[in-house]
Design an enzyme around this catalytic site. Structure first.
Site, PDB file in Angstrom:
ATOM      1  N   LYS A  95       0.792  -1.223   0.000  1.00 53.62           N
ATOM      2  CA  LYS A  95       0.000   0.000   0.000  1.00 53.62           C
ATOM      3  C   LYS A  95       0.834   1.288   0.000  1.00 53.62           C
ATOM      4  O   LYS A  95       0.424   2.298  -0.549  1.00 53.62           O
ATOM      5  CB  LYS A  95      -0.939   0.030   1.211  1.00 53.62           C
ATOM      6  CG  LYS A  95      -1.991  -1.072   1.226  1.00 53.62           C
ATOM      7  CD  LYS A  95      -3.248  -0.624   0.589  1.00 53.62           C
ATOM      8  CE  LYS A  95      -4.399  -1.615   0.540  1.00 53.62           C
ATOM      9  NZ  LYS A  95      -4.263  -2.938   1.076  1.00 53.62           N
ATOM     10  N   GLU A 117      -9.658   6.367   3.438  1.00 56.55           N
ATOM     11  CA  GLU A 117     -10.478   5.308   4.018  1.00 56.55           C
ATOM     12  C   GLU A 117      -9.554   4.129   4.302  1.00 56.55           C
ATOM     13  O   GLU A 117      -8.485   4.028   3.724  1.00 56.55           O
ATOM     14  CB  GLU A 117     -11.550   4.864   3.010  1.00 56.55           C
ATOM     15  CG  GLU A 117     -11.071   3.826   1.980  1.00 56.55           C
ATOM     16  CD  GLU A 117     -10.014   4.339   1.002  1.00 56.55           C
ATOM     17  OE1 GLU A 117      -9.882   5.566   0.838  1.00 56.55           O
ATOM     18  OE2 GLU A 117      -9.305   3.497   0.405  1.00 56.55           O
ATOM     19  N   SER A 384       1.792  -9.739  -1.095  1.00 55.67           N
ATOM     20  CA  SER A 384       1.368  -8.334  -0.959  1.00 55.67           C
ATOM     21  C   SER A 384       1.582  -7.753   0.429  1.00 55.67           C
ATOM     22  O   SER A 384       1.735  -6.544   0.572  1.00 55.67           O
ATOM     23  CB  SER A 384      -0.099  -8.192  -1.366  1.00 55.67           C
ATOM     24  OG  SER A 384      -0.919  -9.075  -0.615  1.00 55.67           O
TER      25      SER A 384
END
Ligand code: PLP
Length: 407
Positions: A95, A117, A384
């Site tokens: 991210k 968010e 990830s």
């Protein structure tokens, strides 16, 4: 198969074929056009790229290794498995690639306030981190249910100086958090940049978020060519909104021999309706700014979703995935909760790597596919994120009443 002209999509209005677009309240249109323009300029500005490259290297921890999972490969007895180690990045997941790109853009645009968010909290942590690094005010919207499930990440965001706002509407999870963030943005658009966390939402987000994550595939392509002197046969990544998957896939789109599989959350089983696999029974619709495949009932009402991993638990998939799927360029499978938990445990034991539960969905697919492939074949799977945030939940499922975390 036709060669996908990856550099010409989306078009100027943000469409990937019939998908994507800008379905937002009129009050946000000016801000989105402004963002599109600033992004186009930044992308072509060498000083922007230089600063981003520097921060990705020195602060975020790029490049990440492409690790040969030797013992897991041996155990499965088929294709060679390589893991792209995004779990080793600062804050523990992919991210931050996107969060770092967007905070530099916010700085360039003269904004002073950041909103975002978050579902499982990984995007909230990444955003709070870059906001701290650059001295921005930061507000994170998070469903009240998710705040309870991911208390560790809530604490991290607070240490980083962010204000975490609990959203209690509806299911009190990710979808409602996005609604609240958009409401904030409408009211404070002049000084605020909204760092959206996946390849979702209105144009230019799906394109911009993809571009910031492309580094995953660019590095993996270079690394596998160095190590194996050829391209992989199969790429695998889990798909929530689709950002880590599109980041890995995109630089390989024109390599015709490379298969690409995105793995959605099959939850408890597709037939029970307790899942988040948009390509299993989903339909075309519009949700939170974009036209894409989503889970809705016959009246078009968004359905409740379920996954053991909060990061895959969302009713819509990024529009670019829907486009490549129509072209037959990418494929989508799903892994059940129990399969993901099985892979979580297996990879932890065999490789000494505790993956995020989201990641474990991709790994579960690999564990089924690798044995069917030849020993000379090569799989690259995107790792990830790391599983620290999921340890408590996984312990309950895997150890049951004997959980070391139970009093
Ligand atoms: C958020 C998250 C995902 C899902 O998001 P995508 O946009 O589909 O990549 C997957 N893995 C991890 C570790 C995450 O934090």
């Amino acid at each position: 198969m036709s060669t996908i002209p990856s550099n010409t999509i989306p078009d100027a209005t943000g469409h990937f074929g019939p998908y994507g677009g800008m379905f937002v309240p009129e009050t946000l249109m000016a801000a989105l056009h402004d963002l599109t323009e600033h992004y186009a300029q930044a992308k072509d500005d060498p000083s922007f790229q230089q600063e981003l490259d520097y921060l990705l290297r020195e602060y975020v921890g790029r490049p990440t290794p492409l690790y040969f999972a030797e013992r897991w490969t041996e155990k499965l007895g088929g294709a060679k498995i390589y893991m792209k180690r995004e779990d080793l990045l600062h804050t523990g997941a992919h991210k931050i690639n996107n969060a770092m790109g967007q905070i530099l853009l916010a700085k360039r645009m003269g904004k002073s306030r950041i909103i975002a968010e978050t579902g499982a909290g990984q995007h909230g942590v990444a955003t709070a981190t870059v906001a701290a690094r650059f001295g921005f005010e930061c507000i994170i919207y998070m469903g009240a249910v998710d705040m309870e499930r991911q208390a560790l990440n809530v604490a991290r965001m607070r240490f980083l100086g962010a204000k975490v706002v609990a959203v209690t509407a509806g299911q009190a999870t990710l979808k409602e958090a996005i609604n609240e963030a958009m409401r904030d943005w409408v009211s404070n658009v002049r000084e605020t940049h909204y760092i959206l966390g996946s390849a979702l939402g209105s144009h230019p987000y799906p394109m911009m978020v993809r571009d910031f994550h492309r580094i995953i595939g660019v590095e993996a392509r270079r690394q596998i060519l160095e190590t194996e002197e050829r391209l992989p046969d199969l790429l695998v990544a889990c798909v929530g909104g689709g950002s880590n998957a599109i980041g890995l896939f995109h630089p390989f789109l024109e390599d015709e021999g490379v298969r690409m599989v995105g793995v959605e959350a099959g939850g408890e089983r597709i037939e029970t309706g307790m899942h988040a696999a948009r390509f299993q029974g989903g339909k075309l619709g519009v949700l939170q700014g974009t036209k894409t495949y989503l889970l809705a009932d016959d009246d078009g009402q968004i359905q409740l979703t379920h996954s053991v991993s909060a990061g895959l638990d969302y009713a819509a998939i990024g529009p670019e995935h829907a486009f490549y799927r129509d072209q037959g360029r990418t494929e989508y499978a799903y892994a059940l909760d129990e399969e993901a938990l099985g892979a979580f445990q297996e990879v932890s034991e065999v490789e000494g790597i505790i993956p995020a539960l989201e990641t474990a969905h991709g790994l579960a697919y690999v564990s089924k596919e690798a044995p069917k492939m030849g020993k000379g074949d090569i799989i690259v799977v995107n790792c990830s994120g790391r599983g620290d945030k999921d340890v408590e939940q996984a312990a309950k499922h895997i150890f049951g009443d004997d959980s070391p975390l139970e009093a």
